[in-house]
Design a protein around this motif. Structure first.
Motif, mmCIF file in Angstrom:
data_model
loop_
_atom_site.group_PDB
_atom_site.id
_atom_site.type_symbol
_atom_site.label_atom_id
_atom_site.label_comp_id
_atom_site.label_asym_id
_atom_site.label_seq_id
_atom_site.Cartn_x
_atom_site.Cartn_y
_atom_site.Cartn_z
ATOM 1 N N PRO A 1 78.257 72.412 75.103
ATOM 2 C CA PRO A 1 78.637 73.776 75.490
ATOM 3 C C PRO A 1 78.025 74.270 76.795
ATOM 4 C CG PRO A 1 78.257 73.688 73.136
ATOM 5 C CD PRO A 1 77.861 72.340 73.676
ATOM 6 N N SER A 2 76.731 73.976 77.012
ATOM 7 C CA SER A 2 76.071 74.492 78.209
ATOM 8 C C SER A 2 76.674 73.943 79.487
ATOM 9 C CB SER A 2 74.574 74.158 78.172
ATOM 10 O OG SER A 2 74.361 72.783 77.970
ATOM 11 N N ALA A 3 77.288 72.764 79.402
ATOM 12 C CA ALA A 3 77.833 72.131 80.601
ATOM 13 C C ALA A 3 79.292 72.498 80.851
ATOM 14 C CB ALA A 3 77.686 70.609 80.498
ATOM 15 N N SER B 1 73.163 68.871 80.061
ATOM 16 C CA SER B 1 72.787 69.973 79.176
ATOM 17 C C SER B 1 71.277 70.075 79.000
ATOM 18 C CB SER B 1 73.473 69.809 77.814
ATOM 19 O OG SER B 1 73.014 68.642 77.144
ATOM 20 N N HIS B 2 70.569 68.937 78.993
ATOM 21 C CA HIS B 2 69.108 69.003 78.868
ATOM 22 C C HIS B 2 68.484 69.705 80.075
ATOM 23 C CE1 HIS B 2 68.721 66.745 75.214
ATOM 24 N NE2 HIS B 2 67.409 66.680 75.345
ATOM 25 N N ASP B 3 68.961 69.342 81.243
ATOM 26 C CA ASP B 3 68.455 69.956 82.471
ATOM 27 C C ASP B 3 68.689 71.468 82.435
ATOM 28 O OD1 ASP B 3 67.496 70.382 85.034
ATOM 29 O OD2 ASP B 3 69.265 69.581 86.038
ATOM 30 N N LEU B 4 69.889 71.884 82.044
ATOM 31 C CA LEU B 4 70.237 73.305 82.017
ATOM 32 C C LEU B 4 69.414 74.057 80.967
ATOM 33 C CD1 LEU B 4 74.111 72.936 82.350
ATOM 34 C CD2 LEU B 4 72.516 73.665 84.129
ATOM 35 N N ASN B 5 69.258 73.451 79.791
ATOM 36 C CA ASN B 5 68.445 74.080 78.752
ATOM 37 C C ASN B 5 66.987 74.184 79.182
ATOM 38 O OD1 ASN B 5 69.678 74.321 75.621
ATOM 39 N ND2 ASN B 5 70.915 73.103 77.019
#
Length: 323
Positions: free
Chosen positions: A210-212, A47-51
Protein backbone atom coordinates in the motif's frame (compact mmCIF):
# COMPACT_ATOMS: atom_id res chain seq x y z
CA UNK A 1 53.50 9.31 62.70
CA UNK A 2 50.84 11.86 61.94
CA UNK A 3 52.32 12.48 58.53
CA UNK A 4 52.36 8.74 57.80
CA UNK A 5 48.73 8.34 58.86
CA UNK A 6 47.69 11.36 56.84
CA UNK A 7 49.34 9.94 53.78
CA UNK A 8 47.54 6.64 54.26
CA UNK A 9 44.21 8.45 54.64
CA UNK A 10 44.81 10.49 51.53
CA UNK A 11 45.74 7.36 49.62
CA UNK A 12 42.54 5.64 50.74
CA UNK A 13 40.50 8.65 49.71
CA UNK A 14 42.17 8.63 46.30
CA UNK A 15 41.30 4.96 45.78
CA UNK A 16 37.70 5.63 46.81
CA UNK A 17 37.48 8.63 44.47
CA UNK A 18 38.91 6.62 41.58
CA UNK A 19 36.38 3.82 42.15
CA UNK A 20 33.53 6.34 42.31
CA UNK A 21 34.68 8.00 39.11
CA UNK A 22 34.86 4.64 37.40
CA UNK A 23 31.31 3.82 38.48
CA UNK A 24 30.17 7.09 36.88
CA UNK A 25 32.22 6.68 33.69
CA UNK A 26 30.61 7.11 30.27
CA UNK A 27 30.52 3.31 29.86
CA UNK A 28 27.93 3.23 32.63
CA UNK A 29 25.82 6.06 31.21
CA UNK A 30 22.20 5.36 30.37
CA UNK A 31 21.51 3.92 26.90
CA UNK A 32 21.39 5.40 24.30
CA UNK A 33 24.31 7.81 24.33
CA UNK A 34 24.45 8.30 20.57
CA UNK A 35 22.27 7.88 17.44
CA UNK A 36 21.00 4.40 16.62
CA UNK A 37 21.41 3.04 13.08
CA UNK A 38 18.57 1.06 11.54
CA UNK A 39 19.78 -1.04 8.60
CA UNK A 40 17.30 -1.88 5.83
CA UNK A 41 18.50 -4.83 3.69
CA UNK A 42 16.59 -3.51 0.65
CA UNK A 43 16.86 -0.73 -1.92
CA UNK A 44 15.54 2.83 -1.91
CA UNK A 45 11.93 3.70 -2.62
CA UNK A 46 10.34 0.46 -1.42
CA UNK A 47 7.77 0.12 1.35
CA UNK A 48 10.41 -0.50 4.04
CA UNK A 49 12.27 2.66 3.08
CA UNK A 50 9.03 4.69 3.12
CA UNK A 51 7.90 3.25 6.45
CA UNK A 52 11.33 3.78 8.00
CA UNK A 53 11.38 7.48 7.11
CA UNK A 54 8.23 7.97 9.19
CA UNK A 55 9.50 5.82 12.06
CA UNK A 56 12.78 7.69 12.30
CA UNK A 57 11.08 11.08 12.15
CA UNK A 58 8.99 10.40 15.27
CA UNK A 59 10.79 7.87 17.46
CA UNK A 60 13.59 10.21 18.70
CA UNK A 61 10.99 11.79 21.02
CA UNK A 62 10.74 8.45 22.84
CA UNK A 63 14.25 7.10 22.37
CA UNK A 64 16.12 10.26 23.32
CA UNK A 65 18.43 9.97 20.32
CA UNK A 66 18.20 10.16 16.55
CA UNK A 67 17.62 6.99 14.54
CA UNK A 68 19.44 6.86 11.22
CA UNK A 69 18.37 4.78 8.21
CA UNK A 70 21.05 2.91 6.27
CA UNK A 71 20.01 1.11 3.08
CA UNK A 72 22.15 -1.99 2.46
CA UNK A 73 20.61 -3.96 -0.42
CA UNK A 74 22.17 -7.02 -1.96
CA UNK A 75 21.92 -10.83 -2.15
CA UNK A 76 18.16 -10.79 -1.67
CA UNK A 77 18.47 -9.08 1.71
CA UNK A 78 21.34 -11.18 3.03
CA UNK A 79 23.99 -8.45 2.78
CA UNK A 80 22.30 -6.06 5.20
CA UNK A 81 21.13 -8.89 7.44
CA UNK A 82 24.65 -10.27 7.76
CA UNK A 83 25.97 -6.79 8.51
CA UNK A 84 23.70 -6.51 11.54
CA UNK A 85 24.33 -10.10 12.64
CA UNK A 86 28.05 -9.28 12.83
CA UNK A 87 27.61 -5.83 14.37
CA UNK A 88 28.43 -5.22 18.05
CA UNK A 89 25.50 -6.29 20.23
CA UNK A 90 25.30 -2.90 21.91
CA UNK A 91 21.89 -1.64 20.76
CA UNK A 92 23.28 0.84 18.24
CA UNK A 93 22.80 -1.24 15.08
CA UNK A 94 19.33 -2.65 14.34
CA UNK A 95 17.72 -4.45 11.41
CA UNK A 96 14.40 -3.36 9.89
CA UNK A 97 13.40 -6.36 7.79
CA UNK A 98 10.51 -8.61 6.80
CA UNK A 99 9.35 -12.17 7.26
CA UNK A 100 10.54 -13.60 3.93
CA UNK A 101 14.14 -12.47 4.37
CA UNK A 102 14.05 -13.38 8.03
CA UNK A 103 12.44 -16.82 8.09
CA UNK A 104 12.07 -18.14 4.53
CA UNK A 105 15.43 -17.59 2.87
CA UNK A 106 17.20 -20.00 5.20
CA UNK A 107 15.44 -22.84 3.38
CA UNK A 108 16.53 -21.85 -0.13
CA UNK A 109 19.96 -20.29 0.46
CA UNK A 110 23.02 -21.07 2.55
CA UNK A 111 22.65 -17.85 4.56
CA UNK A 112 25.70 -16.69 6.57
CA UNK A 113 23.75 -16.38 9.83
CA UNK A 114 21.19 -18.29 11.90
CA UNK A 115 18.04 -16.15 12.11
CA UNK A 116 16.57 -17.62 15.29
CA UNK A 117 19.92 -17.65 17.09
CA UNK A 118 21.59 -14.48 15.85
CA UNK A 119 18.74 -12.01 16.35
CA UNK A 120 16.21 -10.99 18.97
CA UNK A 121 12.97 -9.15 18.02
CA UNK A 122 12.33 -5.72 19.44
CA UNK A 123 8.91 -5.01 17.92
CA UNK A 124 6.70 -5.56 14.91
CA UNK A 125 5.53 -2.27 13.46
CA UNK A 126 2.85 -3.49 11.05
CA UNK A 127 1.98 -5.88 8.27
CA UNK A 128 0.47 -5.33 4.84
CA UNK A 129 -1.01 -7.32 1.93
CA UNK A 130 0.60 -7.14 -1.49
CA UNK A 131 -1.26 -6.08 -4.62
CA UNK A 132 -0.71 -7.44 -8.13
CA UNK A 133 -0.32 -4.33 -10.30
CA UNK A 134 0.14 -3.18 -13.90
CA UNK A 135 0.60 0.20 -15.55
CA UNK A 136 -2.60 2.03 -16.38
CA UNK A 137 -1.85 1.64 -20.10
CA UNK A 138 -1.52 -2.16 -19.78
CA UNK A 139 -3.81 -4.29 -21.94
CA UNK A 140 -4.62 -6.26 -18.77
CA UNK A 141 -7.88 -4.86 -17.48
CA UNK A 142 -8.44 -7.81 -15.14
CA UNK A 143 -6.41 -10.54 -13.47
CA UNK A 144 -7.92 -13.04 -15.92
CA UNK A 145 -6.58 -10.97 -18.84
CA UNK A 146 -3.09 -11.41 -17.40
CA UNK A 147 -3.61 -15.16 -16.92
CA UNK A 148 -4.91 -15.61 -20.46
CA UNK A 149 -1.95 -13.76 -21.98
CA UNK A 150 0.57 -15.62 -19.84
CA UNK A 151 -0.87 -18.96 -20.96
CA UNK A 152 -0.94 -17.89 -24.60
CA UNK A 153 2.69 -16.68 -24.40
CA UNK A 154 4.61 -18.95 -22.01
CA UNK A 155 7.74 -17.35 -20.57
CA UNK A 156 7.20 -14.00 -22.29
CA UNK A 157 5.28 -12.05 -19.65
CA UNK A 158 7.85 -10.28 -17.43
CA UNK A 159 7.16 -9.86 -13.73
CA UNK A 160 9.50 -7.57 -11.77
CA UNK A 161 9.95 -8.50 -8.11
CA UNK A 162 11.96 -7.46 -5.06
CA UNK A 163 14.45 -10.34 -5.01
CA UNK A 164 14.49 -14.12 -5.18
CA UNK A 165 12.40 -15.74 -2.45
CA UNK A 166 11.30 -12.32 -1.25
CA UNK A 167 7.91 -10.78 -0.52
CA UNK A 168 6.89 -10.63 -4.21
CA UNK A 169 8.73 -13.66 -5.55
CA UNK A 170 6.86 -16.08 -3.29
CA UNK A 171 3.30 -15.09 -4.34
CA UNK A 172 4.49 -14.92 -7.97
CA UNK A 173 5.90 -18.44 -7.71
CA UNK A 174 2.68 -19.63 -6.11
CA UNK A 175 0.63 -18.01 -8.90
CA UNK A 176 2.74 -19.90 -11.43
CA UNK A 177 2.26 -23.20 -9.63
CA UNK A 178 -1.44 -22.88 -8.83
CA UNK A 179 -2.48 -21.47 -12.22
CA UNK A 180 0.01 -23.41 -14.35
CA UNK A 181 1.74 -20.30 -15.68
CA UNK A 182 5.23 -19.76 -17.06
CA UNK A 183 6.43 -16.21 -16.27
CA UNK A 184 9.76 -14.47 -16.70
CA UNK A 185 10.55 -13.45 -13.11
CA UNK A 186 13.04 -10.55 -13.05
CA UNK A 187 14.68 -9.81 -9.65
CA UNK A 188 15.51 -6.34 -8.35
CA UNK A 189 17.09 -5.04 -5.15
CA UNK A 190 13.85 -4.20 -3.39
CA UNK A 191 10.30 -3.13 -4.14
CA UNK A 192 11.31 0.38 -5.22
CA UNK A 193 13.49 -0.76 -8.13
CA UNK A 194 10.88 -3.39 -9.07
CA UNK A 195 8.27 -0.64 -9.25
CA UNK A 196 10.53 1.57 -11.35
CA UNK A 197 11.02 -1.31 -13.79
CA UNK A 198 7.25 -1.59 -14.16
CA UNK A 199 6.69 2.14 -14.61
CA UNK A 200 9.54 2.36 -17.13
CA UNK A 201 7.97 -0.37 -19.25
CA UNK A 202 10.73 -2.89 -18.51
CA UNK A 203 8.24 -5.35 -17.05
CA UNK A 204 4.60 -6.18 -17.73
CA UNK A 205 3.40 -6.79 -14.19
CA UNK A 206 4.61 -6.54 -10.61
CA UNK A 207 3.51 -6.51 -6.99
CA UNK A 208 3.62 -3.77 -4.38
CA UNK A 209 2.44 -2.81 -0.90
CA UNK A 210 0.00 0.00 0.00
CA UNK A 211 2.67 2.55 0.90
CA UNK A 212 4.24 2.24 -2.54
CA UNK A 213 1.07 2.44 -4.63
CA UNK A 214 -1.16 5.01 -2.94
CA UNK A 215 0.04 8.08 -4.82
CA UNK A 216 0.39 6.13 -8.07
CA UNK A 217 -3.23 5.01 -7.84
CA UNK A 218 -4.36 8.58 -7.19
CA UNK A 219 -2.36 9.78 -10.18
CA UNK A 220 -3.87 7.06 -12.38
CA UNK A 221 -0.48 5.52 -13.24
CA UNK A 222 -1.21 1.94 -12.17
CA UNK A 223 -4.09 -0.52 -11.92
CA UNK A 224 -4.57 -3.22 -9.26
CA UNK A 225 -5.56 -6.65 -10.57
CA UNK A 226 -5.68 -8.65 -7.32
CA UNK A 227 -4.71 -8.42 -3.66
CA UNK A 228 -3.37 -10.92 -1.14
CA UNK A 229 -5.55 -12.44 1.54
CA UNK A 230 -9.15 -13.50 1.79
CA UNK A 231 -10.77 -10.08 2.24
CA UNK A 232 -11.13 -7.54 -0.55
CA UNK A 233 -9.29 -4.26 -0.12
CA UNK A 234 -10.93 -2.66 -3.17
CA UNK A 235 -14.56 -3.49 -3.91
CA UNK A 236 -13.99 -4.21 -7.59
CA UNK A 237 -10.67 -6.09 -7.22
CA UNK A 238 -10.61 -9.84 -6.39
CA UNK A 239 -8.36 -11.44 -3.81
CA UNK A 240 -5.74 -13.99 -4.83
CA UNK A 241 -7.84 -16.64 -3.15
CA UNK A 242 -10.81 -15.71 -5.36
CA UNK A 243 -8.72 -16.25 -8.50
CA UNK A 244 -7.41 -19.63 -7.36
CA UNK A 245 -4.20 -18.76 -5.51
CA UNK A 246 -4.87 -19.72 -1.92
CA UNK A 247 -2.43 -19.85 0.95
CA UNK A 248 -1.01 -17.47 3.56
CA UNK A 249 1.24 -15.59 1.16
CA UNK A 250 1.68 -12.01 0.02
CA UNK A 251 1.77 -10.54 3.52
CA UNK A 252 4.75 -8.54 4.72
CA UNK A 253 5.44 -8.21 8.42
CA UNK A 254 7.75 -5.25 9.08
CA UNK A 255 9.73 -5.56 12.28
CA UNK A 256 12.92 -4.58 14.05
CA UNK A 257 15.61 -7.02 15.20
CA UNK A 258 18.71 -6.54 17.30
CA UNK A 259 21.81 -8.75 17.37
CA UNK A 260 21.57 -11.54 19.95
CA UNK A 261 23.34 -10.59 23.13
CA UNK A 262 22.17 -6.97 23.11
CA UNK A 263 22.07 -5.78 26.75
CA UNK A 264 18.65 -6.13 28.43
CA UNK A 265 18.57 -2.42 29.33
CA UNK A 266 19.00 -1.48 25.66
CA UNK A 267 16.30 -3.94 24.55
CA UNK A 268 13.97 -2.58 27.23
CA UNK A 269 14.52 1.02 26.15
CA UNK A 270 14.06 0.18 22.46
CA UNK A 271 10.93 -1.88 23.13
CA UNK A 272 9.40 0.92 25.18
CA UNK A 273 10.22 3.47 22.48
CA UNK A 274 8.51 1.41 19.76
CA UNK A 275 5.50 0.77 22.02
CA UNK A 276 5.14 4.52 22.59
CA UNK A 277 5.67 5.16 18.88
CA UNK A 278 2.74 2.91 17.94
CA UNK A 279 0.41 5.09 20.04
CA UNK A 280 1.76 8.42 18.86
CA UNK A 281 -0.91 10.48 17.07
CA UNK A 282 1.53 12.01 14.58
CA UNK A 283 2.96 8.61 13.71
CA UNK A 284 -0.42 6.96 13.15
CA UNK A 285 -1.56 9.94 11.06
CA UNK A 286 1.54 9.80 8.85
CA UNK A 287 1.22 6.05 8.43
CA UNK A 288 -2.43 6.37 7.43
CA UNK A 289 -1.48 9.02 4.90
CA UNK A 290 1.06 6.53 3.50
CA UNK A 291 -1.69 3.92 3.25
CA UNK A 292 -0.21 1.71 5.96
CA UNK A 293 -1.70 0.35 9.16
CA UNK A 294 -0.10 0.30 12.59
CA UNK A 295 -0.25 -3.22 14.02
CA UNK A 296 2.30 -3.46 16.84
CA UNK A 297 3.58 -6.62 18.48
CA UNK A 298 6.06 -6.86 21.31
CA UNK A 299 9.36 -8.64 20.78
CA UNK A 300 8.26 -11.83 22.60
CA UNK A 301 4.94 -11.87 20.72
CA UNK A 302 6.67 -11.61 17.39
CA UNK A 303 9.27 -14.20 18.40
CA UNK A 304 6.45 -16.72 18.80
CA UNK A 305 5.17 -15.79 15.33
CA UNK A 306 8.69 -16.11 13.86
CA UNK A 307 8.94 -19.65 15.17
CA UNK A 308 5.61 -20.63 13.62
CA UNK A 309 6.64 -18.96 10.35
CA UNK A 310 9.80 -21.04 10.28
CA UNK A 311 7.74 -24.21 10.16
CA UNK A 312 5.15 -22.87 7.69
CA UNK A 313 7.76 -21.48 5.28
CA UNK A 314 9.72 -24.71 5.28
CA UNK A 315 6.57 -26.48 4.13
CA UNK A 316 5.85 -23.75 1.57
CA UNK A 317 9.33 -24.00 0.04
CA UNK A 318 8.99 -27.77 -0.18
CA UNK A 319 5.64 -27.30 -1.95
CA UNK A 320 6.94 -24.70 -4.42
CA UNK A 321 10.07 -26.65 -5.28
CA UNK A 322 8.40 -30.05 -5.60
CA UNK A 323 7.76 -31.41 -9.08
Amino acid sequence: MFTSMARKSLAALAVTATALAASMSPAQAEYPEKPVTMVIPLGAGGSHDLNARIITSVIPSYLGQAMIVRLTPGAGGQKGTQEVARAPADGYTLLFTHNYIDMLQQYVENVPYEPLKDFVPIARVNYAPASVIVRSDSPYQTFQDFVDDAKANPGKVQLSHSGNWGAFFVPAALMMKKLDLSLNLVPHQGGGPAMQALLAGDSDISLAFPSAIGELLKAGKIRVLATAGTTRIYDDVPTLEEVGVDGDIGFMHRFVLAPAGTPPEALEKLSAAFADLSKDATFTKLMARLGESVDPMTGPEYQALRESQATAYHELVNDLTSQ
